[in-house]
Structures are given as C-alpha cells and as structure tokens.
Design an enzyme around this catalytic site. Structure first.
Site, PDB file in Angstrom:
ATOM      1  N   ASP A  26     122.296  53.114 -47.545  1.00 33.64           N
ATOM      2  CA  ASP A  26     121.271  52.064 -47.566  1.00 33.64           C
ATOM      3  C   ASP A  26     121.385  51.124 -46.363  1.00 33.64           C
ATOM      4  OD1 ASP A  26     119.141  50.634 -48.529  1.00 33.64           O
ATOM      5  OD2 ASP A  26     120.317  49.498 -50.000  1.00 33.64           O
ATOM      6  N   ASN A  74     111.249  57.458 -53.380  1.00 30.66           N
ATOM      7  CA  ASN A  74     111.000  57.235 -51.946  1.00 30.66           C
ATOM      8  C   ASN A  74     109.648  57.779 -51.462  1.00 30.66           C
ATOM      9  OD1 ASN A  74     114.511  57.563 -50.961  1.00 30.66           O
ATOM     10  ND2 ASN A  74     113.313  55.711 -51.359  1.00 30.66           N
TER      11      ASN A  74
HETATM   12  C1  FPP Z   1     117.774  53.836 -47.396  1.00 30.36           C
HETATM   13  O1  FPP Z   1     117.660  52.794 -46.444  1.00 30.36           O
HETATM   14  C2  FPP Z   1     117.737  55.128 -46.712  1.00 30.36           C
HETATM   15  C3  FPP Z   1     116.873  56.146 -46.999  1.00 30.36           C
HETATM   16  C4  FPP Z   1     115.861  56.053 -48.072  1.00 30.36           C
HETATM   17  C5  FPP Z   1     116.867  57.404 -46.208  1.00 30.36           C
HETATM   18  C6  FPP Z   1     118.212  57.957 -45.863  1.00 30.36           C
HETATM   19  C7  FPP Z   1     118.018  59.046 -44.895  1.00 30.36           C
HETATM   20  C8  FPP Z   1     118.803  59.296 -43.826  1.00 30.36           C
HETATM   21  C9  FPP Z   1     120.080  58.581 -43.548  1.00 30.36           C
HETATM   22  C10 FPP Z   1     118.419  60.334 -42.818  1.00 30.36           C
HETATM   23  C11 FPP Z   1     118.434  61.762 -43.241  1.00 30.36           C
HETATM   24  C12 FPP Z   1     119.615  62.224 -43.977  1.00 30.36           C
HETATM   25  C13 FPP Z   1     120.453  63.246 -43.643  1.00 30.36           C
HETATM   26  C14 FPP Z   1     121.426  63.704 -44.669  1.00 30.36           C
HETATM   27  C15 FPP Z   1     120.448  63.922 -42.324  1.00 30.36           C
HETATM   28  P1  FPP Z   1     116.358  51.874 -46.483  1.00 30.36           P
HETATM   29  O2  FPP Z   1     115.298  52.523 -45.664  1.00 30.36           O
HETATM   30  O3  FPP Z   1     115.959  51.600 -47.893  1.00 30.36           O
HETATM   31  O4  FPP Z   1     116.883  50.581 -45.776  1.00 30.36           O
HETATM   32  P2  FPP Z   1     116.427  49.073 -46.090  1.00 30.36           P
HETATM   33  O5  FPP Z   1     116.856  48.782 -47.500  1.00 30.36           O
HETATM   34  O6  FPP Z   1     117.194  48.276 -45.081  1.00 30.36           O
HETATM   35  O7  FPP Z   1     114.949  49.016 -45.878  1.00 30.36           O
END
Ligand code: FPP
Length: 246
Positions: A26, A74
């Site tokens: 996150d 998501n």
């Molecule tokens: C949460 O941060 C993150 C996600 C929903 C996506 C995670 C995906 C990756 C790290 C990339 C692809 C994965 C792999 C395994 C190659 P957020 O977007 O909710 O962050 P925020 O809370 O700061 O908005």
C-alpha cells in the site's frame, strides 16, 4: 544461530524466519502524489519494490511470500489505473518466465483470474505450470482477490460437493475447509506487513490471518526496502505467539 545484522538496530535470527510473510503493498498513490507524479508512476515504483523484496525473500530462504496486487474492489479505480497495474503484472510475469529456470521460485495466484485479459490469464497459468515442481520459495500473487469472496466461493463449492454426495458436512474440519480456499496447501501467514500507515486488513487473507502477527509501518510501499523487511521480521521474532493458550 545465524544472525543478520546490517545495522545495529536490526537483528534477525536467520535460522528462525517466519515460514510465511504476506504483504499489503500500500501507498503507491501517495508516493506518486508526493512527487507530483501520476498514480501509475507509484505503481511502477511499487512493482520495482516487489521485485527487490521477492528476490531478497528468496535469497534469505523465506518459504512463502504472498502479496496483495489487485483486490476485488480495485476494479472501482479509473480504467487507466487498472490497465497500468495489469500491464505491470504482465511485464513482471514475462520476466519471471525468463528467470524461472535460474531462480526456481514457485508462483501461484490467489483470486478469480477469469475477468483478466486472456493474455494475462495465460501468463499466470504458464508461470504456475512451469514452476509447479519447484520447492524453494513460493510467491503467491493475490489478483482479483478478496478474502470474503474467497470464503464465499469455498462455501459454494463445498455446498455443491455436499449436494453431490462428495462431501459430508457433519465431518467438516477447519483443515478440510482450508483446502477449498485459493491458499489450499499453503500454511497460514505468520506475519502480515502493511506499509503506508493504514491500520486495516482490507479484505486480505481473512480466513488465513487468524493467528498472524501484524506489522505496520508508515513507510510507503515504493520506499520499502530489504532493511524494512528485516525490521518487520525482527519485530515478529520479539513477539510471543500463544495461539489462545498461555
Ligand atoms: C495499493 O496502493 C496498491 C495497489 C492497489 C496496486 C499494487 C500493484 C503493484 C505494486 C504493481 C504490480 C504488482 C506486481 C506483483 C508486479 P494505493 O494505490 O492504494 O496507494 P494509496 O493508498 O497511496 O493511494
């Protein structure tokens, strides 16, 4: 006892690592915002962090690493952001296929893959297929995954088996029910890490987290390092797990 001591304040007993670490990756969006970048740049940086952490986990001999890459919720994000995450996954899986024979990392996916593009589904199945005989580190990627969805699907499949006479509800045990989940055969996580300062479980491994130790940090996922992982493991090693006993 082999100790890893990179800095004076992190001391990890490498002979007693948790068997299974799970991570909610996150903070990508906030990381990007702080730099005046689009959220997709945060996900790109987050996928680099995932590479670093997964490689380190394999190198130190961790048996299971599970990461939350995309939840059933998501899909509510803007389509460009969803597409960017899917592209990063595709890129990573292509690379994983190239490196598999060398790294011997076993890959598995938790979640309903059917809404993904046929190309991404094929890559997921290919990586699972190639690596299914490997017995080193296993990396589980939660993709279109939700804990409630997982439990509900398991209950549906189990109920169907009962209707067809393949299962008897009077003899159901927790171990047997676990075999209907995506995580069948994988031990429950010992340690769940959530970076970015949020103190929620967010529908992650709801069945499996029953006795997990939790570790929260304010560090945003793209800034998470090997040292941060060691700090989390050191914190875990200082806890006393009682599983409801004394
Ligand atoms: C949460 O941060 C993150 C996600 C929903 C996506 C995670 C995906 C990756 C790290 C990339 C692809 C994965 C792999 C395994 C190659 P957020 O977007 O909710 O962050 P925020 O809370 O700061 O908005």
């Amino acid at each position: 006892m082999a100790f890893f001591q990179k800095k004076a304040d992190i001391q990890v007993d490498m002979d007693h690592l948790p068997q299974h670490i799970a991570i909610i990756m996150d903070g990508n969006g906030r990381w990007a915002k702080k730099r005046g970048l689009p959220r997709t740049a945060g996900h790109a940086a987050g996928s680099e962090t995932f590479r670093t952490v997964a490689t380190f986990a394999k190198d130190i001999g961790l048996q299971y690493l599970t990461v939350y890459a995309f939840s059933t919720e998501n899909w509510k994000r803007p389509p460009e952001e969803v597409a960017a995450i899917m592209n990063l996954l595709e890129k990573y899986l292509h690379e994983a296929i190239d490196r598999m024979a060398r790294d011997k990392v076993k890959m598995a996916f938790f979640g309903d893959l059917t809404p993904l593009t046929p190309k991404l589904q094929a890559l997921c199945h290919e990586t699972e297929e190639i690596s299914k005989g490997y017995d080193g580190c296993q990396v589980n990627i939660c993709l279109n995954y939700g804990g409630r969805d997982e439990i509900m699907r398991a209950a549906q499949a189990y109920a169907q088996a009962c209707v067809e006479g393949r299962a008897d509800p009077h003899h159901l045990t927790q171990e047997q029910f676990g075999n209907w989940l995506y995580s069948a055969g994988v031990p429950d996580p010992d340690l769940i890490i959530r970076p970015s300062g949020e103190l929620r479980i967010s529908n992650f491994l709801l069945w499996q987290c029953a006795y997990a130790e939790f570790y929260y940090t304010d560090v945003l996922w793209p800034d998470f390092t090997k040292e941060e992982l060691l700090k989390a493991i050191a914190s875990y090693q200082n806890r006393s797990r009682r599983y409801g006993g004394i």
